[in-house]
Scaffold this motif. Structure first.
Motif, PDB file in Angstrom:
ATOM      1  N   LEU A  22       0.832  -1.200   0.000  1.00 36.39           N
ATOM      2  CA  LEU A  22       0.000   0.000   0.000  1.00 36.39           C
ATOM      3  C   LEU A  22       0.869   1.253   0.000  1.00 36.39           C
ATOM      4  O   LEU A  22       0.533   2.253  -0.638  1.00 36.39           O
ATOM      5  CB  LEU A  22      -0.932   0.003   1.217  1.00 36.39           C
ATOM      6  CG  LEU A  22      -1.940  -1.133   1.300  1.00 36.39           C
ATOM      7  CD1 LEU A  22      -2.702  -1.082   2.618  1.00 36.39           C
ATOM      8  CD2 LEU A  22      -2.912  -1.049   0.134  1.00 36.39           C
ATOM      9  N   VAL A  23       1.996   1.205   0.719  1.00 33.79           N
ATOM     10  CA  VAL A  23       2.888   2.369   0.747  1.00 33.79           C
ATOM     11  C   VAL A  23       3.354   2.689  -0.670  1.00 33.79           C
ATOM     12  O   VAL A  23       3.248   3.829  -1.137  1.00 33.79           O
ATOM     13  CB  VAL A  23       4.110   2.116   1.652  1.00 33.79           C
ATOM     14  CG1 VAL A  23       5.098   3.277   1.538  1.00 33.79           C
ATOM     15  CG2 VAL A  23       3.684   1.929   3.092  1.00 33.79           C
ATOM     16  N   PHE A  24       3.858   1.678  -1.365  1.00 32.69           N
ATOM     17  CA  PHE A  24       4.348   1.915  -2.727  1.00 32.69           C
ATOM     18  C   PHE A  24       3.263   2.512  -3.606  1.00 32.69           C
ATOM     19  O   PHE A  24       3.457   3.539  -4.258  1.00 32.69           O
ATOM     20  CB  PHE A  24       4.850   0.602  -3.344  1.00 32.69           C
ATOM     21  CG  PHE A  24       6.249   0.245  -2.937  1.00 32.69           C
ATOM     22  CD1 PHE A  24       7.323   0.969  -3.428  1.00 32.69           C
ATOM     23  CD2 PHE A  24       6.490  -0.794  -2.063  1.00 32.69           C
ATOM     24  CE1 PHE A  24       8.617   0.652  -3.056  1.00 32.69           C
ATOM     25  CE2 PHE A  24       7.783  -1.124  -1.683  1.00 32.69           C
ATOM     26  CZ  PHE A  24       8.852  -0.401  -2.174  1.00 32.69           C
ATOM     27  N   ALA A  25       2.114   1.852  -3.626  1.00 37.41           N
ATOM     28  CA  ALA A  25       1.052   2.296  -4.530  1.00 37.41           C
ATOM     29  C   ALA A  25       0.572   3.692  -4.159  1.00 37.41           C
ATOM     30  O   ALA A  25       0.359   4.549  -5.031  1.00 37.41           O
ATOM     31  CB  ALA A  25      -0.102   1.306  -4.494  1.00 37.41           C
ATOM     32  N   ALA A  26       0.438   3.959  -2.860  1.00 40.70           N
ATOM     33  CA  ALA A  26      -0.104   5.244  -2.430  1.00 40.70           C
ATOM     34  C   ALA A  26       0.886   6.381  -2.689  1.00 40.70           C
ATOM     35  O   ALA A  26       0.501   7.457  -3.152  1.00 40.70           O
ATOM     36  CB  ALA A  26      -0.473   5.192  -0.950  1.00 40.70           C
ATOM     37  N   ILE A  27       2.158   6.139  -2.418  1.00 41.35           N
ATOM     38  CA  ILE A  27       3.147   7.194  -2.658  1.00 41.35           C
ATOM     39  C   ILE A  27       3.213   7.526  -4.152  1.00 41.35           C
ATOM     40  O   ILE A  27       3.294   8.681  -4.562  1.00 41.35           O
ATOM     41  CB  ILE A  27       4.543   6.765  -2.145  1.00 41.35           C
ATOM     42  CG1 ILE A  27       4.529   6.629  -0.623  1.00 41.35           C
ATOM     43  CG2 ILE A  27       5.612   7.751  -2.586  1.00 41.35           C
ATOM     44  CD1 ILE A  27       4.530   7.923   0.129  1.00 41.35           C
ATOM     45  N   GLY A  28       3.145   6.488  -4.979  1.00 38.26           N
ATOM     46  CA  GLY A  28       3.154   6.719  -6.419  1.00 38.26           C
ATOM     47  C   GLY A  28       1.968   7.559  -6.853  1.00 38.26           C
ATOM     48  O   GLY A  28       2.115   8.560  -7.561  1.00 38.26           O
ATOM     49  N   GLU A  29       0.805   7.161  -6.389  1.00 39.17           N
ATOM     50  CA  GLU A  29      -0.406   7.890  -6.778  1.00 39.17           C
ATOM     51  C   GLU A  29      -0.372   9.310  -6.230  1.00 39.17           C
ATOM     52  O   GLU A  29      -0.883  10.246  -6.853  1.00 39.17           O
ATOM     53  CB  GLU A  29      -1.646   7.145  -6.266  1.00 39.17           C
ATOM     54  CG  GLU A  29      -2.981   7.815  -6.558  1.00 39.17           C
ATOM     55  CD  GLU A  29      -3.347   7.836  -8.039  1.00 39.17           C
ATOM     56  OE1 GLU A  29      -2.695   7.133  -8.829  1.00 39.17           O
ATOM     57  OE2 GLU A  29      -4.278   8.579  -8.408  1.00 39.17           O
ATOM     58  N   LEU A  30       0.228   9.478  -5.075  1.00 39.47           N
ATOM     59  CA  LEU A  30       0.320  10.806  -4.473  1.00 39.47           C
ATOM     60  C   LEU A  30       1.072  11.767  -5.404  1.00 39.47           C
ATOM     61  O   LEU A  30       0.643  12.905  -5.625  1.00 39.47           O
ATOM     62  CB  LEU A  30       1.028  10.681  -3.126  1.00 39.47           C
ATOM     63  CG  LEU A  30       1.131  11.921  -2.247  1.00 39.47           C
ATOM     64  CD1 LEU A  30       1.030  11.490  -0.793  1.00 39.47           C
ATOM     65  CD2 LEU A  30       2.411  12.683  -2.445  1.00 39.47           C
ATOM     66  N   VAL A  31       2.178  11.290  -5.953  1.00 43.10           N
ATOM     67  CA  VAL A  31       2.953  12.135  -6.865  1.00 43.10           C
ATOM     68  C   VAL A  31       2.120  12.466  -8.104  1.00 43.10           C
ATOM     69  O   VAL A  31       2.095  13.608  -8.569  1.00 43.10           O
ATOM     70  CB  VAL A  31       4.275  11.434  -7.243  1.00 43.10           C
ATOM     71  CG1 VAL A  31       4.988  12.198  -8.352  1.00 43.10           C
ATOM     72  CG2 VAL A  31       5.155  11.298  -6.024  1.00 43.10           C
ATOM     73  N   VAL A  32       1.418  11.453  -8.605  1.00 42.89           N
ATOM     74  CA  VAL A  32       0.578  11.675  -9.784  1.00 42.89           C
ATOM     75  C   VAL A  32      -0.470  12.750  -9.493  1.00 42.89           C
ATOM     76  O   VAL A  32      -0.670  13.685 -10.269  1.00 42.89           O
ATOM     77  CB  VAL A  32      -0.115  10.359 -10.206  1.00 42.89           C
ATOM     78  CG1 VAL A  32      -1.008  10.579 -11.403  1.00 42.89           C
ATOM     79  CG2 VAL A  32       0.911   9.285 -10.501  1.00 42.89           C
ATOM     80  N   GLU A  33      -1.106  12.621  -8.331  1.00 42.95           N
ATOM     81  CA  GLU A  33      -2.169  13.579  -8.006  1.00 42.95           C
ATOM     82  C   GLU A  33      -1.598  14.956  -7.721  1.00 42.95           C
ATOM     83  O   GLU A  33      -2.233  15.968  -8.010  1.00 42.95           O
ATOM     84  CB  GLU A  33      -2.997  13.048  -6.818  1.00 42.95           C
ATOM     85  CG  GLU A  33      -3.827  11.831  -7.215  1.00 42.95           C
ATOM     86  CD  GLU A  33      -4.825  11.400  -6.150  1.00 42.95           C
ATOM     87  OE1 GLU A  33      -5.082  12.164  -5.203  1.00 42.95           O
ATOM     88  OE2 GLU A  33      -5.347  10.272  -6.280  1.00 42.95           O
ATOM     89  N   LYS A  34      -0.413  14.999  -7.144  1.00 37.81           N
ATOM     90  CA  LYS A  34       0.224  16.298  -6.907  1.00 37.81           C
ATOM     91  C   LYS A  34       0.470  17.023  -8.226  1.00 37.81           C
ATOM     92  O   LYS A  34       0.473  18.241  -8.288  1.00 37.81           O
ATOM     93  CB  LYS A  34       1.551  16.117  -6.159  1.00 37.81           C
ATOM     94  CG  LYS A  34       1.409  16.174  -4.649  1.00 37.81           C
ATOM     95  CD  LYS A  34       1.065  17.588  -4.207  1.00 37.81           C
ATOM     96  CE  LYS A  34       1.002  17.688  -2.699  1.00 37.81           C
ATOM     97  NZ  LYS A  34       0.464  18.999  -2.272  1.00 37.81           N
ATOM     98  N   ALA A  35       0.678  16.254  -9.280  1.00 41.30           N
ATOM     99  CA  ALA A  35       0.861  16.866 -10.592  1.00 41.30           C
ATOM    100  C   ALA A  35      -0.472  17.207 -11.233  1.00 41.30           C
ATOM    101  O   ALA A  35      -0.523  17.664 -12.375  1.00 41.30           O
ATOM    102  CB  ALA A  35       1.658  15.929 -11.494  1.00 41.30           C
TER     103      ALA A  35
END
Lengths: 310, 356, 350
Positions: A22-35
Motif C-alpha cells: 500500500l505504501v508503494f502504490a499510495a506514494i506513487g499515486e500521491l505524486v501523480v495527483e500532486k501533478a
C-alpha cells in the motif's frame, strides 16, 4: 481471551508486510495527483506489476530482476494512461477505470502459466548484529530490502515535493496548469513523468504482494488494494509521511481484526473495515473546510485536463 | 444449428437412450466461480472436467465458463449453456443454487448438477463431499503434531460446511491430544491470498504451529513453509507450495462423480439425486502423508481412514456435547446427515463464539 | 462526422482483437462474429442485452447530466448498492405480502436511498468544499461492506443455513418481465424513459441549460443567477437516485434476492459508458448497448471458442481505449477554434 498472548513485535512485523504494498502504490499515486492527474488505474497497474515481478523472478531466478520488471511493467501501463490522457486528452476518470479493467485481464492472461508455482524466497536484508537484538531487531533490522525501499521512497518523495525545485514545479503544475504553462513549464511532459513514476511505484507494490506477502501468483490477487491506495492518498491529504502512516493504518485494520479474532475476540469485521474509509471522509472534510489549508494540500487542478490553448 | 442439436438431444431423451447420441457427442457444461488457475476449488473442478473428456473421448464434448460471479450474470451464463445445446450442466458453487433452479425450470430437458446446495428438482441433482471425513484424518495428525497444543484454523464464512469441518477436526485432534486448542479466524472471503496470508501470520503469532484452512488459495501454505510450521493442503494438494510444511491434504476429487453422472446421461439412467460422497466414494482424497509424520502416527491416521471407508468409524460419534454444554449425541450415537448439513454450532471445547 | 470516431475505434478494436485471438490460437473472424454479431441473432441474447444494458444506461444517463455540470459523482457503484439494499430491505420487510404497492414502494426506497447516499458528497462539497470525486469513491467501499454485513446479519435468510444471502423475494416484490420466458424486465422501460427525459431536460429545459452553463462557464452561470449549490445537489440527487433505482431493479429483477455478489461494477462501467456516449443521453443509450454487447458476446466467445475470461477483459479494455482515444479526432476536427477548445476543456474535465 488472553491479552498476554499478544506479541506486539510479531504483529508489527505482520503489519509491515500488509502495509508495504500500500505504501508503494499510495506514494506513487500521491505524486501523480500532486501533478494534477487522477489515475484510477492503480489496481490495474499493481496487478500487472504483481505478475511481471513473479514471472521475471521465475524466469531469471533473480528477485532483483523481478522487482525491476514490475517497475517497468507498471510504468508501461501508466504510459498508456499518459498517452491517452495527456496526448489524446481522453477523460482521466474513464481512462483510469478502463486501465484497471485492461490491467486485470492482461495480468490474468500473461499469468496463466504461472499460477500454481511457488515463489522463490525473497532475500531478507537482515542487518548483521542489529537484527538479533530483542524487540527492535525483528522490528527494525530484519526485513526484505523492499521495506527499507518503501521508507526511502517516502522520504525521497517528501524531499522532492517540499525541498526540491523539481517538486516545486510539479506542484505548480498540479496547482494551476495554465499559470505553470504561462511561465514556460512543459505541463504535459511533467505530468507524463509523474504518471510513469506512479505506475512504476504501483507495479512494485503489486510485486511485493506476489513476491513477498502472499508469495504466489493467482489471478485477481490484488483484491482491491489499488483502490485502498487511492483512499490512502486522500486520507493523507497528499502528504508523503501521512500516506506512509495511512498505509499502516489501512493495513493495520485488517491485521488487527485477524489478530483480535485469533485471540478469541468476536468482532463485526465489516463495520470495522468501514472505519478507515469513514475516517478518510472526515479527514478530507477537515482539510477542505479551511480553504487556506485546503489549498496547501489538495492539488487544485486534480483531474482537470490541460489544453495548451494559449 | 444450435436449435437442431437441442432438438436432437430432446428427441434422444424422449426415445430413451438412442442412436442419436452415438452420432452426437453429449455436451457437458461447467460453470466455475473462480478462474481455472486458482489452484483450489475451481481448478479441481476443471481437473475433473478434463478427466471426463479423457474417460469418454469423442463421445463427450465439454465446455466451461470461468470466473462467473454468483450474482446477476450467473443465470445468463447458465441459460446460454442450456440454450446452446448442453445436455448436462455442472454448476460448481453454492451461489449458483437459485439461478440453477430458475434455469432448470425453463429447460426441463437439460439436466443440472449443483454442487454444495440443498435445493433439488426433477432435473436438478445436488452433490457434495463429506470433507469432514478428511478433516477427521488430518485432525488426528494435527493433534499429534502440534507442540504448542494450538492449531490455527482459517475459516471463510460460518456456513455449515465450514463449521462441520472445524468440529470434525477439533474432535479428532482432541481425541489424541486432550490439551489441544483451536484458534479460529474468519476472513469473510473464499479467496484473497493477501488476507489469507495475514490470517496465517496472526494465528502463528497466537502460538499456532499447525494451520488448517477452509479458504481456496495456497497463501497460508506458503506462510507455513516460511515460518517453519505445519499446514495441510486444501482442495488441491499444494505440495509445491510447502514441501516441508505440508503434512497431508484434503483433495477435492470430483472426477469419479462427474464420470459417473456423465455415464448415467449416456445410458439414460440419469435421475435427480442427492449425493454426499465421502472418502469411500473417492470424492474426498487424502493426500499422501509427509515423511515428517512419525510412522506410528501415520499408521494411526491410515487406520482411521480405512475405518471410515469401511463404515466402521463416523467422525461424529457420541458422546458429544455442544459448545454450551448441552448434550448433542449420546454415547455411541452418530450424527444424522440432516443435523450435519445444517450444523450451526460448535462442539464442546472450542473456544470463541460462532459468528451469527 | 461524430460517427467516424466511434466506428473507427470499433474497427481498430476488431483488428487488434483479431490479432489477439489469433495469437491465442482461436479463429479470429469467428470470434469477432461471436462477440459483435451473434448476440443480436437470437431472442435470448437480445433480451439479455436489455438486462445488461438497463443498469448501465440508467446510471450513465444520470452521471452524464452531472458530468455536464462539472459535478463528478464517481460513486455510482455505492449508490447502486445502497439502492439495492434499501429496495431489497423494503421488500423483505413486507415479506409474503401481496399487493401492487410493494414494488413501487421498493423502487421509491431504492431511489431515495441512492439519492441520499449521493447527497452526502454533495453536501460535503457545498458546505466544506470537499472533493466529491473522493468522497463518493470512499462511500462505494462503505456501501459494499454494509451490504456484506447485512446479508451475513439482519437480512440473512433465516432458513438459509447461515449462507450469506437474503431470502428470495416473493412474487409481488419481483419485477414484471417484459418478454415472457426471458429476464428482460420493466426496468428497461424506465431506462428508456430516463434517456428521453434527460434528453428533453438537456435540450429544452432550463435545468439542462443551467447544467451546461455551469459546466462550461461557472462564473457566467453565477452571474446569470443560478445557484451552484442547487445545481450540485440536484445533479447528485438525480444521478444517485437513478443509480439507486438501478440497484433496486437489479435486486428485484435478475437476482431476486440480496447477495454479496450483487454489485458487479455497473456503477464504474457506467462512468465509462457516460463518456463513450459523450455525455449525451442518446449517446449513452448506444454506448450501453455496445458495452452490453461485448459482455454477452464475450461470454459466448468464452463458451464457444474456449477463450479465457481474461482475454475478453483485455479485449474490452482495448475497445474502451480506442473509443476514448478516438474522441480526440472528432474533437479537433470539429473544434478548431480556441474559444471552443477552451470551453471543451471545461466541459470535458474530470
Amino acid at each position: 481471551m488472553d491479552m498476554s498472548a499478544l506479541n506486539p513485535v510479531a504483529i508489527a512485523v505482520a503489519l509491515i508486510v500488509a502495509a508495504t504494498p500500500l505504501v508503494f502504490a499510495a506514494i506513487g499515486e500521491l505524486v501523480v495527483e500532486k501533478a494534477g492527474v487522477l489515475n484510477l488505474g492503480v489496481e490495474g497497474m499493481m496487478i500487472v506489476g504483481a505478475i511481471a515481478g513473479f514471472a521475471f523472478t521465475q524466469e531469471t531466478g533473480s528477485t532483483t530482476v523481478g522487482v525491476l520488471a514490475a517497475l517497468i511493467a507498471g510504468a508501461l501501463l501508466a504510459a498508456l494512461f499518459a498517452f491517452m490522457t495527456q496526448v489524446l486528452m481522453s477523460n482521466q476518470v474513464a481512462t483510469g477505470l478502463a486501465l484497471t479493467l485492461f490491467g486485470l485481464g492482461l495480468a490474468a492472461m500473461i499469468g496463466q502459466p504461472y499460477s500454481g508455482i511457488p515463489a522463490p524466497p525473497f532475500p531478507e536484508l537482515a542487518i548483521p548484529g542489529l537484527s538479533t537484538l530483542p524487540v527492535i531487531g525483528p522490528l527494525l533490522f530484519a526485513h526484505d530490502w523492499l521495506v527499507y525501499a518503501s521508507l526511502v521512497l517516502t522520504a525521497g518523495v517528501w524531499w522532492l515535493l517540499n525541498r526540491s525545485r523539481a517538486g516545486l514545479i510539479l506542484r505548480a503544475v498540479g496547482e494551476n496548469h495554465d499559470a505553470a504553462h504561462a511561465i514556460g513549464y512543459r505541463v504535459v511532459a511533467i505530468r507524463t513523468a509523474a504518471i510513469l513514476f506512479g505506475g512504476a511505484c504501483a507495479g512494485v507494490g503489486g510485486a511485493y504482494l506476489s513476491m513477498v506477502a502472499a508469495p504466489l501468483w493467482v489471478e485477481g490477487m490484488t483484491a482491491g488494494r489499488g483502490w485502498i491506495a487511492l483512499a490512502i492518498v486522500v486520507f493523507a491529504s497528499w502528504k508523503p509521511w501521512r500516506a506512509f502512516l495511512g498505509a499502516y493504518i489501512f493495513g493495520g485494520v485488517s491485521i488487527a481484526q485477524l489478530n483480535l479474532q485469533a485471540m478469541g475476540v468476536a468482532i463485526e469485521s465489516q463495520y470495522l473495515s468501514m472505519t478507515p474509509y469513514l475516517v478518510t471522509i472526515v479527514v478530507l472534510v477537515i482539510i477542505s473546510a479551511d480553504k487556506a489549508r485546503a489549498r496547501m494540500n489538495a492539488p487544485a487542478c486534480l483531474g482537470r485536463p490541460f489544453f495548451a490553448a494559449g | 444449428m444450435k436449435r437442431l442439436s437441442l432438438l436432437a438431444a430432446a428427441a434422444a431423451f424422449a426415445l430413451g437412450a438412442g442412436a442419436a447420441q452415438a452420432a452426437d457427442p453429449l455436451k457437458v457444461g461447467f460453470i466455475y466461480v473462480g478462474p481455472v488457475g486458482d489452484f483450489g476449488w475451481s481448478y479441481e473442478h476443471d481437473q475433473a472436467r478434463q478427466a471426463v473428456e479423457a474417460e469418454y473421448g469423442d463421445k463427450v464434448e465439454t465446455s466451461y465458463l470461468e470466473s462467473v460471479p454468483e450474482g446477476p450474470d450467473a443465470e445468463r451464463a447458465l441459460r446460454q449453456m442450456a440454450q446452446s445445446g448442453h445436455d448436462l450442466i455442472f454448476t460448481t458453487s453454492f451461489g449458483y443454487m437459485n439461478p440453477t433452479l430458475k434455469v432448470a425450470k425453463q429447460f426441463p430437458d437439460v439436466k443440472f448438477e449443483h454442487a454444495t446446495g440443498y435445493k433439488r428438482a426433477a432435473n436438478v441433482s445436488t452433490y457434495g463431499s463429506r470433507f469432514y471425513e478428511g478433516r477427521h484424518v488430518i485432525g488426528l495428525l494435527a493433534g499429534e503434531m502440534t507442540k504448542t497444543n494450538t492449531i490455527g484454523y482459517i475459516g471463510s464464512f460460518p456456513i455449515p460446511e465450514v463449521v462441520r469441518g472445524i468440529n470434525a477436526a477439533y474432535l479428532a485432534a482432541k481425541s489424541v491430544n486432550p490439551d489441544v486448542k483451536f484458534k479460529i479466524v474468519w476472513v469473510n472471503t473464499w479467496f484473497d491470498p493477501g488476507k489469507e496470508a495475514d490470517a496465517a501470520n496472526a494465528l502463528i503469532e497466537q502460538g499456532a504451529d499447525v494451520i488448517m484452512q477452509h479458504t481456496d488459495s495456497p497463501a497460508a501454505m506458503t506462510i507455513a513453509e516460511e515460518k517453519g510450521i505445519f499446514a495441510f493442503g486444501q482442495a488441491s494438494d499444494m505440495k509445491q507450495f510447502g514441501p516441508n510444511a505440508r503434512l497431508s491434504s484434503i483433495i477435492d476429487h470430483w472426477a469419479p462423480y462427474y464420470i459417473e453422472r456423465v455415464g448415467a446421461m449416456m445410458d439414460g439412467t440419469w435421475e435427480s439425486t442427492d449425493t454426499w460422497g465421502g472418502i469411500d466414494s473417492g470424492m474426498v482424497g487424502i493426500g499422501e502423508f509427509s515423511d515428517k509424520i512419525p510412522a506410528d502416527l501415520a499408521a494411526k491416521a491410515t487406520a482411521a481412514k480405512e475405518a471410515i471407508i469401511a463404515g466402521e468409524l463416523h467422525p461424529f460419534t457420541g458422546p458429544i456435547n455442544k459448545q454450551d454444554g448441552s448434550a448433542w449425541l449420546a454415547a455411541g450415537e452418530t450424527a444424522d446427515d440432516g443435523t450435519l448439513l445444517g450444523m450451526n454450532f460448535y462442539v464442546e471445547g472450542i473456544e470463541g463464539e460462532l459468528p451469527k | 462526422m461524430t460517427w467516424a470516431g466511434p466506428l473507427l475505434a470499433v474497427a481498430l478494436t476488431m483488428i487488434f482483437g483479431m490479432i489477439l485471438f489469433a495469437v491465442l490460437g482461436k479463429d479470429p473472424v469467428r470470434t469477432i462474429l461471436i462477440i459483435f454479431w451473434e448476440p443480436l441473432t437470437n431472442d435470448f441474447s437480445r433480451s439479455e442485452l436489455l438486462v445488461k444494458g438497463t443498469p448501465l444506461c440508467l446510471i450513465a444517463v444520470g452521471l452524464a447530466l452531472g458530468f455536464r455540470a462539472g459535478v463528478w459523482n464517481i460513486g455510482a457503484e455505492g449508490q447502486f448498492i445502497v439502492g439495492a439494499i434499501a429496495g431489497g430491505a423494503a421488500g423483505l420487510a413486507v415479506y409474503d405480502t401481496a399487493g401492487i404497492w410493494v414494488l413501487p414502494m421498493m423502487c421509491l426506497a431504492g431511489a431515495a436511498a441512492g439519492a441520499a447516499w449521493a447527497l452526502i458528497p454533495a453536501i460535503l462539497r457545498i458546505r466544506f468544499n470537499a472533493n466529491e470525486i473522493l468522497v463518493s469513491l470512499m462511500l462505494v467501499y462503505v456501501a459494499g461492506l454494509w451490504l456484506s454485513a447485512l446479508v451475513t446479519g439482519p437480512l440473512r435468510d433465516p432458513d438459509g443455513f447461515n449462507f450469506p444471502e437474503s431470502r428470495i423475494f416473493h412474487d409481488s416484490a419481483t419485477l414484471p418481465i417484459l418478454i415472457e420466458g426471458t429476464r428482460a424486465h420493466v426496468g428497461a422501460l424506465a431506462a428508456l424513459a430516463a434517456v428521453v427525459l434527460a434528453w428533453i431536460a438537456l435540450e429544452r429545459h432550463e435545468y439542462g441549460f443551467s447544467l451546461k452553463l455551469f459546466g462550461q462557464a461557472p462564473r457566467a452561470a453565477r452571474f446569470a443567477g443560478y445557484r451552484e449549490a442547487r445545481v450540485v445537489m440536484l445533479s447528485m440527487a438525480v444521478s444517485g437516485g437513478l443509480a439507486g433505482l438501478a440497484g433496486t431493479f437489479e435486486a428485484a429483477g435478475p437476482v431476486g434476492q440480496l447477495v454479496p455478489a450483487l454489485p458487479v461494477g455497473y456503477g464504474f462501467t457506467a462512468i465509462i459508458v457516460a463518456f463513450l456516449g459523450r455525455l449525451h443521453p442518446g449517446g449513452v443509450l448506444l454506448a450501453s448497448a455496445l458495452m452490453a454487447l461485448t459482455y454477452i458476446g464475450g461470454e459466448g466467445a468464452q463458451l464457444e471458442m474456449r477463450l479465457p475470461a481474461a482475454a475478453i477483459s483485455v479485449f474490452q479494455g482495448m475497445l474502451l481505449f480506442f473509443l476514448l482515444g478516438m474522441d480526440v479526432f472528432s474533437r479537433y476536427r470539429l473544434a478548431p477554434s480556441k474559444a471552443r477548445l477552451a470551453r471543451r476543456a471545461q466541459g470535458g474535465a474530470a
